[in-house]
Design an enzyme around this catalytic site. Structure first.
Site, PDB file in Angstrom:
ATOM      1  N   GLY A   2      43.614 -48.111 -64.758  1.00 29.26           N
ATOM      2  CA  GLY A   2      44.533 -47.717 -65.843  1.00 29.26           C
ATOM      3  C   GLY A   2      45.905 -47.316 -65.342  1.00 29.26           C
TER       4      GLY A   2
ATOM      5  CE  LYS B  21      57.301 -44.503 -63.974  1.00 28.46           C
ATOM      6  NZ  LYS B  21      56.119 -44.916 -63.200  1.00 28.46           N
TER       7      LYS B  21
ATOM      8  N   GLY C  71      47.780 -42.877 -64.612  1.00 31.52           N
ATOM      9  CA  GLY C  71      46.382 -42.656 -64.963  1.00 31.52           C
ATOM     10  C   GLY C  71      46.256 -41.829 -66.238  1.00 31.52           C
TER      11      GLY C  71
HETATM   12  P1  NDP Z   1      47.809 -49.269 -73.032  1.00 32.29           P
HETATM   13  O1  NDP Z   1      48.164 -50.717 -72.983  1.00 32.29           O
HETATM   14  O2  NDP Z   1      46.571 -48.813 -72.377  1.00 32.29           O
HETATM   15  O3  NDP Z   1      47.750 -48.782 -74.556  1.00 32.29           O
HETATM   16  C1  NDP Z   1      48.668 -49.203 -75.518  1.00 32.29           C
HETATM   17  C2  NDP Z   1      48.150 -48.763 -76.884  1.00 32.29           C
HETATM   18  O4  NDP Z   1      49.130 -49.137 -77.840  1.00 32.29           O
HETATM   19  C3  NDP Z   1      46.839 -49.436 -77.295  1.00 32.29           C
HETATM   20  O5  NDP Z   1      46.012 -48.512 -77.942  1.00 32.29           O
HETATM   21  C4  NDP Z   1      47.280 -50.515 -78.283  1.00 32.29           C
HETATM   22  O6  NDP Z   1      46.351 -50.760 -79.321  1.00 32.29           O
HETATM   23  C5  NDP Z   1      48.492 -49.881 -78.887  1.00 32.29           C
HETATM   24  N1  NDP Z   1      49.439 -50.882 -79.364  1.00 32.29           N
HETATM   25  C6  NDP Z   1      49.975 -51.913 -78.698  1.00 32.29           C
HETATM   26  N2  NDP Z   1      50.824 -52.610 -79.500  1.00 32.29           N
HETATM   27  C7  NDP Z   1      50.799 -51.991 -80.688  1.00 32.29           C
HETATM   28  C8  NDP Z   1      51.425 -52.238 -81.943  1.00 32.29           C
HETATM   29  N3  NDP Z   1      52.258 -53.263 -82.100  1.00 32.29           N
HETATM   30  N4  NDP Z   1      51.164 -51.411 -82.976  1.00 32.29           N
HETATM   31  C9  NDP Z   1      50.316 -50.375 -82.811  1.00 32.29           C
HETATM   32  N5  NDP Z   1      49.671 -50.077 -81.663  1.00 32.29           N
HETATM   33  C10 NDP Z   1      49.918 -50.883 -80.609  1.00 32.29           C
HETATM   34  O7  NDP Z   1      49.078 -48.502 -72.461  1.00 32.29           O
HETATM   35  P2  NDP Z   1      49.097 -47.135 -71.657  1.00 32.29           P
HETATM   36  O8  NDP Z   1      48.337 -46.112 -72.386  1.00 32.29           O
HETATM   37  O9  NDP Z   1      48.791 -47.396 -70.233  1.00 32.29           O
HETATM   38  O10 NDP Z   1      50.664 -46.792 -71.711  1.00 32.29           O
HETATM   39  C11 NDP Z   1      51.266 -46.231 -72.848  1.00 32.29           C
HETATM   40  C12 NDP Z   1      52.668 -45.765 -72.505  1.00 32.29           C
HETATM   41  O11 NDP Z   1      52.585 -44.777 -71.494  1.00 32.29           O
HETATM   42  C13 NDP Z   1      53.581 -46.853 -71.904  1.00 32.29           C
HETATM   43  O12 NDP Z   1      54.894 -46.608 -72.313  1.00 32.29           O
HETATM   44  C14 NDP Z   1      53.456 -46.646 -70.421  1.00 32.29           C
HETATM   45  O13 NDP Z   1      54.562 -47.105 -69.710  1.00 32.29           O
HETATM   46  C15 NDP Z   1      53.371 -45.138 -70.360  1.00 32.29           C
HETATM   47  N6  NDP Z   1      52.748 -44.602 -69.176  1.00 32.29           N
HETATM   48  C16 NDP Z   1      51.531 -45.069 -68.775  1.00 32.29           C
HETATM   49  C17 NDP Z   1      50.904 -44.524 -67.685  1.00 32.29           C
HETATM   50  C18 NDP Z   1      49.579 -45.000 -67.188  1.00 32.29           C
HETATM   51  O14 NDP Z   1      49.137 -44.508 -66.158  1.00 32.29           O
HETATM   52  N7  NDP Z   1      48.910 -45.912 -67.874  1.00 32.29           N
HETATM   53  C19 NDP Z   1      51.532 -43.406 -66.938  1.00 32.29           C
HETATM   54  C20 NDP Z   1      52.810 -42.978 -67.462  1.00 32.29           C
HETATM   55  C21 NDP Z   1      53.385 -43.567 -68.537  1.00 32.29           C
HETATM   56  P3  NDP Z   1      44.879 -51.385 -79.060  1.00 32.29           P
HETATM   57  O15 NDP Z   1      44.156 -50.320 -78.277  1.00 32.29           O
HETATM   58  O16 NDP Z   1      44.337 -51.604 -80.384  1.00 32.29           O
HETATM   59  O17 NDP Z   1      45.116 -52.630 -78.253  1.00 32.29           O
HETATM   60  N1  HSE Z   2      52.519 -48.188 -64.342  1.00 31.91           N
HETATM   61  C1  HSE Z   2      53.054 -46.936 -64.030  1.00 31.91           C
HETATM   62  C2  HSE Z   2      52.770 -46.617 -62.581  1.00 31.91           C
HETATM   63  C3  HSE Z   2      52.458 -45.899 -64.902  1.00 31.91           C
HETATM   64  O1  HSE Z   2      51.929 -47.300 -61.974  1.00 31.91           O
HETATM   65  O2  HSE Z   2      53.365 -45.710 -62.028  1.00 31.91           O
HETATM   66  C4  HSE Z   2      53.064 -44.532 -64.725  1.00 31.91           C
HETATM   67  O3  HSE Z   2      54.362 -44.504 -65.218  1.00 31.91           O
END
Ligand code: NDP
Ligand code: HSE
Length: 427
Positions: free
Chosen positions: A185, A203, A301
């Protein structure tokens, strides 16, 4: 009770849901108010979720969330530019406070969005957008406010640091390590953003805005990813006393020029940054009053990022409860110039393949010398074929001279291929 509309229930959204539901009592105690998830927007309502979700919370569409008068905070965890950027703006225009972890949107559209939030008198917090669970934005905005900052840099992407660590410590291939990072993740839904260095660029531009009080045009930054790093580069770096890290660098010089860039870097094994492995990130900040500060923690994560997002929700909830007005940190000092990479001085590592013949080294040395590049060391490995790999380290030199030297090298008949050039950070 403070009610939240959650956009996205993926890796980070699930973590936020988990903390808000399972730590309800503790959060209520600390805040003096309960936080309730009122509605959740997802893309695919049929998808199996990591945690048991009360189905009645799932919204039919985005409008249902922004038109709910009880929702005071919209938490955007969809990611990417579309529709997140539009949703954030529309939520602000509907007088919702915003919490987001979306570095792309904040880096590219921060100036517009922060000003919009100011105009609508709502708050926008984005701690999760940089370095996962590390509270670096709060540190820059609050704890280090007394300082004039001249350096903020570090490892800001968990996925690429994980990949580089697996490649160097477990001898794992690039693709395999990336797959693991995705499974855990850490990666963006399109991992191109991690690998290409763009995620780190978003960032460092966010941190540079906070440190140097100016909005950075992220499209003007020099950005290079890790896709060209081979096990051979990692092995030679090790032999020479370095570790390869994807660094995001933001420096301000005394003439107010800004040196902001992202690229793989040879980091000396003696420097603390070389020890940061796996998904861990690190941010080093230098302020005139405090000196050096180093922040370390998991940069990606589910739970580390959710930790930052929930902290923002609590902060916004507090400001609602106590009617605290605070600015969204839209500070702009004029007259700061972004330096072109050509002006920046570094040492370089160069990996090339040459014909193994007498006189070749002399020609290479001349190509460097004629362009003001001084060679610090040379390694030649095995003589198995008529073509041999060689590895050079230069003394510090402005990038434009290095580029000219490389152009000259390319014209030499005995230089078969220039495989990689990596900057060496002197710190
Ligand atoms: P994911 O891809 O795991 O989750 C995205 C979520 O958004 C899913 O639940 C998806 O729905 C939903 N989604 C996507 N498109 C749409 C839409 N058009 N309308 C409504 N819902 C939508 O992403 P992450 O949780 O990994 O990341 C989320 C944010 O956090 C991003 O901006 C990322 O850069 C940031 N981030 C992530 C980190 C990480 O470690 N993963 C760390 C720090 C920041 P469904 O589940 O139904 O597909
Ligand atoms: N994809 C990003 C990373 C998530 O690996 O650092 C955290 O912003």
């Amino acid at each position: 009770m403070v009610k939240v509309g959650l956009l996205g229930l993926g890796t980070v959204g699930s973590g936020v849901y988990n903390i808000i539901i399972n730590k309800r009592d503790e959060t209520s105690r600390k805040l003096g108010e309960e936080i309730k998830i009122q509605k959740i927007l997802v893309k695919n309502v049929e998808k199996r979720r990591k945690y048991e979700i009360d189905k009645s919370l799932i919204a039919k569409n985005f409008e249902e969330i922004i038109n709910d008068p009880e929702i005071q905070i919209v938490v955007e965890l969809i990611g990417g530019e579309t529709p997140a950027y539009d949703y954030i703006k529309r939520a602000i225009q509907n007088h919702k406070n915003i919490v987001t972890a979306n570095k792309l949107v904040i880096a590219k559209h921060g100036k517009e969005i922060l000003k919009l939030a100011q105009d609508y008198n709502v708050k926008i917090y984005y701690e999760g957008s940089v370095a996962g669970g590390i509270p670096v934005i709060k540190t820059l905005r609050e704890a280090l406010v007394a300082n004039t900052i001249d350096r903020v840099y570090g490892i800001l992407n968990g996925t690429t640091n994980y990949i580089l660590t697996q490649m160097s410590e477990k001898n794992m291939g690039f693709e395999e390590a990336l797959k693991e990072a995705q499974k855990l993740g850490y990666a963006e839904s399109d991992p191109y953003f991690d690998i290409s260095g763009l995620d780190s660029a978003y960032k460092i531009s966010i941190l540079s805005h906070l440190a140097y009080e100016t909005f950075i045009d992220v499209d003007s930054l020099y950005v290079e990813g890790i896709d060209k790093i081979s096990k051979e580069d990692i092995g030679i770096a090790d032999e020479l006393g370095y570790v390869i890290k994807l660094l995001a660098i933001g420096k301000r010089y005394s003439n107010d020029s800004l040196d902001i860039r992202v690229h793989p870097t040879f980091v000396p094994k003696t420097h603390p940054l070389s020890k940061i492995s796996g998904v861990y990130n690190v941010v080093q900040i230098h302020g005139d009053a405090v000196g050096d500060v180093m922040l370390y923690g998991q940069g990606a994560g589910e739970m580390p990022t959710a930790s930052a997002v929930v902290a923002d929700i609590v902060e916004v909830a507090k400001s609602i409860k106590y009617q605290i007005k605070s600015d969204n940190f839209i500070h702009e000092v004029n007259g700061q110039n972004l330096m072109n990479i050509d002006e920046i001085e570094n040492s370089f590592y160069i990996r090339l393949r040459v014909n193994d013949k007498p006189g070749v080294f002399a020609k290479i040395a001349t190509a460097f010398g004629d362009n003001k590049v001084s060679i610090a060391s040379v390694i030649q490995k095995h003589r198995l074929t008529p073509v041999v790999p060689i590895f050079l380290l230069t003394h510090p030199v402005a990038e434009r001279y290095m580029k000219k030297a490389v152009e000259t090298l390319k014209t030499l008949e005995d230089v078969i291929e220039i495989n990689n050039i990596i900057r060496v950070e002197g710190f």
